[in-house]
Design a protein around this motif. Structure first.
Motif, mmCIF file in Angstrom:
data_model
loop_
_atom_site.group_PDB
_atom_site.id
_atom_site.type_symbol
_atom_site.label_atom_id
_atom_site.label_comp_id
_atom_site.label_asym_id
_atom_site.label_seq_id
_atom_site.Cartn_x
_atom_site.Cartn_y
_atom_site.Cartn_z
ATOM 1 N N PRO A 76 -127.408 -21.629 21.201
ATOM 2 C CA PRO A 76 -126.836 -20.820 22.281
ATOM 3 C C PRO A 76 -126.504 -21.660 23.513
ATOM 4 O O PRO A 76 -127.188 -22.632 23.838
ATOM 5 N N SER A 77 -125.449 -21.274 24.186
ATOM 6 C CA SER A 77 -125.074 -21.906 25.454
ATOM 7 C C SER A 77 -124.483 -20.842 26.366
ATOM 8 O O SER A 77 -124.141 -19.737 25.926
ATOM 9 N N ILE A 78 -124.327 -21.204 27.639
ATOM 10 C CA ILE A 78 -123.838 -20.254 28.627
ATOM 11 C C ILE A 78 -122.707 -20.904 29.415
ATOM 12 O O ILE A 78 -122.742 -22.102 29.713
ATOM 13 N N VAL A 79 -121.678 -20.128 29.713
ATOM 14 C CA VAL A 79 -120.551 -20.590 30.525
ATOM 15 C C VAL A 79 -120.311 -19.578 31.634
ATOM 16 O O VAL A 79 -120.254 -18.369 31.372
ATOM 17 N N LEU A 80 -120.204 -20.080 32.855
ATOM 18 C CA LEU A 80 -119.824 -19.242 34.005
ATOM 19 C C LEU A 80 -118.471 -19.742 34.479
ATOM 20 O O LEU A 80 -118.321 -20.893 34.905
ATOM 21 N N LEU A 81 -117.465 -18.874 34.381
ATOM 22 C CA LEU A 81 -116.079 -19.235 34.638
ATOM 23 C C LEU A 81 -115.569 -18.432 35.823
ATOM 24 O O LEU A 81 -115.611 -17.199 35.815
ATOM 25 N N ARG A 82 -115.101 -19.123 36.855
ATOM 26 C CA ARG A 82 -114.574 -18.435 38.040
ATOM 27 C C ARG A 82 -113.062 -18.614 38.108
ATOM 28 O O ARG A 82 -112.546 -19.720 37.927
ATOM 29 N N LEU A 83 -112.339 -17.512 38.431
ATOM 30 C CA LEU A 83 -110.895 -17.543 38.588
ATOM 31 C C LEU A 83 -110.533 -17.029 39.972
ATOM 32 O O LEU A 83 -111.091 -16.028 40.438
ATOM 33 N N ASP A 84 -109.609 -17.704 40.640
ATOM 34 C CA ASP A 84 -109.154 -17.337 41.982
ATOM 35 C C ASP A 84 -107.633 -17.282 42.024
ATOM 36 O O ASP A 84 -106.958 -18.137 41.447
ATOM 37 N N ASN A 85 -107.099 -16.292 42.733
ATOM 38 C CA ASN A 85 -105.687 -16.331 43.098
ATOM 39 C C ASN A 85 -105.602 -17.203 44.342
ATOM 40 O O ASN A 85 -105.835 -16.751 45.455
ATOM 41 N N ALA A 86 -105.296 -18.472 44.146
ATOM 42 C CA ALA A 86 -105.299 -19.450 45.235
ATOM 43 C C ALA A 86 -103.890 -19.758 45.724
ATOM 44 O O ALA A 86 -103.687 -20.711 46.462
ATOM 45 N N GLY A 87 -102.918 -18.956 45.333
ATOM 46 C CA GLY A 87 -101.543 -19.194 45.739
ATOM 47 C C GLY A 87 -101.157 -18.406 46.961
ATOM 48 O O GLY A 87 -101.976 -17.726 47.580
ATOM 49 N N GLY A 88 -99.896 -18.464 47.301
ATOM 50 C CA GLY A 88 -99.399 -17.764 48.477
ATOM 51 C C GLY A 88 -98.800 -16.412 48.168
ATOM 52 O O GLY A 88 -98.236 -15.777 49.051
ATOM 53 N N MET A 89 -98.920 -15.950 46.905
ATOM 54 C CA MET A 89 -98.325 -14.679 46.526
ATOM 55 C C MET A 89 -99.268 -13.901 45.624
ATOM 56 O O MET A 89 -100.165 -14.466 44.999
ATOM 57 N N ASP A 90 -99.057 -12.581 45.556
ATOM 58 C CA ASP A 90 -99.804 -11.762 44.614
ATOM 59 C C ASP A 90 -99.357 -12.088 43.192
ATOM 60 O O ASP A 90 -98.207 -12.460 42.952
#
Length: 501
Positions: A76-90
């Protein structure tokens, strides 16, 4: 060239500093000038599940048994993945032309959960869309096609089985003036002397560069005038007009400009009535109107910008796009639950603008509802129904700000508002209409229909040396264009000749 001024700093540091300046400039241009759509991900944790017997991690790890559905999970292993809208538009659902996905080579997904999201409703929507059974025994996580507004972020926590390590991604984003993409952001390194030095240097450089950008964007007016002006009318552009006022008054300190939005038709009517009684008082008024006002021999109007309107819904609806027919069915009372449109089992709560004085309401009726009137009111506070016999849910509010606040707060709510203002509310999703996302480019090419030309009206022609004339000159100047654009308006000067009439 004499490098002695740099003291003990070696040539490598100078080169690194120059590279840093280039990186910062590239980032600022990418974020604020090119207007890309950017989805950035970071692998915050990727580690086997186990316990080390001491602080020395070179020693052998003690295995911990992990069970899922009464079966032991191998390796077993664990992954924590973060995603961001880091741009200038929606980022809109339609932007994910090829679905964005993340793969875990030589590992299978055992379980997953959305552990953190901003706003929280975004996480709830993701959790509803992610059916765990669809991901068990697969090595790929596909991000559902949802709206991700600027500044939004969320995290996936995954438990995996297998001996592999690492995360890869696939898919791309479309949209923005130069396209967009999915980017990997490595974990930041620990602080050290060099990183601290470059960190401090980067702050100084960013500050200097931002100052240069601001100096370039917020140029002072070409001419200043003293006196008083009151801007009335459209509430759709109220916030943008406040920002234009601030930019003008920052340099022209003797200008007293008040913003008192009261609805497009109400503003024009006030201007006309004031002029009939006191021409001098009317000379200190500017009425903003969503669309042309009714003919009046004494009114002088000019097109300033195109206002892009949007259909907005609370994220809880779980519906990203609507057709014109579906909108007409909602506003005629035929469709009353989001479940009928593929969303959640929630009643649709219509939040509308009050009466005929609202330009936003008139534009929505003409451009979306085909001229049909909206239904009667069933609720005074938009949350509970005062008419128990009503088969639909509808309320009315006085301003654009009130409408957006209600839609932002109330589950199942829907409304219509100016695009720039709507983007500032975290619980609001901007819906596509007939598959077209509201955008300035879509207005220019004729594919998006829900927009109107914003006009500025005065009573007769203002005196040349008056504050009214000076402020109108500034409103249509190149100096004010960035302020209008930030508010979601498209200056007429940026559109093809004749577009604004």
């Amino acid at each position: 060239m004499d490098f002695s001024v740099f003291g003990d700093i070696d040539l490598g540091t100078i080169i690194a500093g120059v590279a840093l300046i280039a990186s910062v400039v590239a980032w600022l241009i990418d974020r604020y000038v090119l207007r890309r759509k950017r989805l950035v991900y970071r692998v915050q944790v990727d580690a086997p599940i186990g316990v080390y017997p001491s602080a020395d991690k070179t020693q052998q790890m003690v295995d911990v048994e992990v069970r899922h559905q009464n079966a032991v999970v191998d390796n077993p292993s664990i992954v924590l993945l973060r995603l961001d809208n880091a741009g200038g538009m929606d980022i809109d659902p339609q932007d994910m032309h090829e679905k964005v996905s993340f793969a875990f080579p030589d590992r299978k997904i055992v379980g997953l959960k959305v552990t953190e999201a901003h706003p929280s409703s975004l996480g709830e929507m993701l959790q509803r869309r992610l059916v765990p059974a669809n991901y068990v025994d697969t090595s790929k996580l596909v991000v559902p096609r949802i709206a991700i507004n600027r500044g939004d972020h969320f995290k996936f926590l995954l438990v995996l089985s297998g001996t592999g390590k690492g995360v890869t991604h696939a898919g791309y984003l479309a949209g923005g003036s130069t396209g967009g993409g999915v980017y990997h952001e490595p974990r930041p390194r620990g602080p050290g002397r060099r990183s601290l030095m470059f960190g401090a240097l980067s702050l100084l450089l960013v500050g200097a560069l931002v100052a240069l950008f601001v100096a370039d964007v917020l140029q002072p007016p070409d001419n200043c005038a003293s006196g008083q002006v009151r801007v009335i009318g459209s509430t759709a552009v109220e916030q943008t007009m406040r920002e234009v006022r601030t930019a003008y008054a920052a340099e022209c300190t003797d200008a007293d400009i008040t913003i008192a939005a009261n609805g497009s038709r109400s503003g024009v009517r006030t201007l006309n009535e004031t002029g009939a009684q006191d021409v001098g008082a009317a000379g200190k008024l500017i009425a903003m109107s969503d669309g042309p006002a009714e003919d009046s021999p004494e009114l002088r109007g000019e097109a300033v910008a195109v206002v892009v309107f949007a259909v907005v819904a609370n994220r809880s609806s779980d519906v990203a796009g609507l057709t014109t027919k579906q909108l007409r069915d909602i506003y005629s009372g035929k469709t009353t639950n989001w479940k009928q449109l593929g969303g959640r089992d929630l009643p649709i709560r219509m939040v509308s603008r009050v009466g005929p004085d609202s330009g936003s309401r008139r534009v929505f009726r003409e451009k979306v509802l085909g001229g049909d009137q909206e239904l009667g009111i069933s609720s005074d506070d938009c949350r509970r129904d005062d008419d128990p016999a009503a088969k639909y849910h509808r309320c009315e509010v006085g301003t654009t700000e009130e409408l957006l606040t209600r839609v932002n707060e109330i589950e199942g709510a829907i409304g219509y508002a100016e695009l720039g203002s709507a983007r500032k509310f975290p619980e609001i999703a901007i819906a596509s209409v007939d598959g077209v996302v509201p955008d300035a480019a879509k207005v220019s090419d004729g594919s998006y229909k829900f927009w109107e030309v914003e006009h500025a009206y005065t009573y007769k022609t203002p005196e040349p040396d008056s504050l009214t004339a000076a402020f109108l000159d500034y409103l249509r100047s190149t100096q004010a264009r960035p302020v209008l654009s930030r508010g979601g308006l498209v200056p007429c000067g940026d559109l093809p000749a004749g577009f604004c009439g």
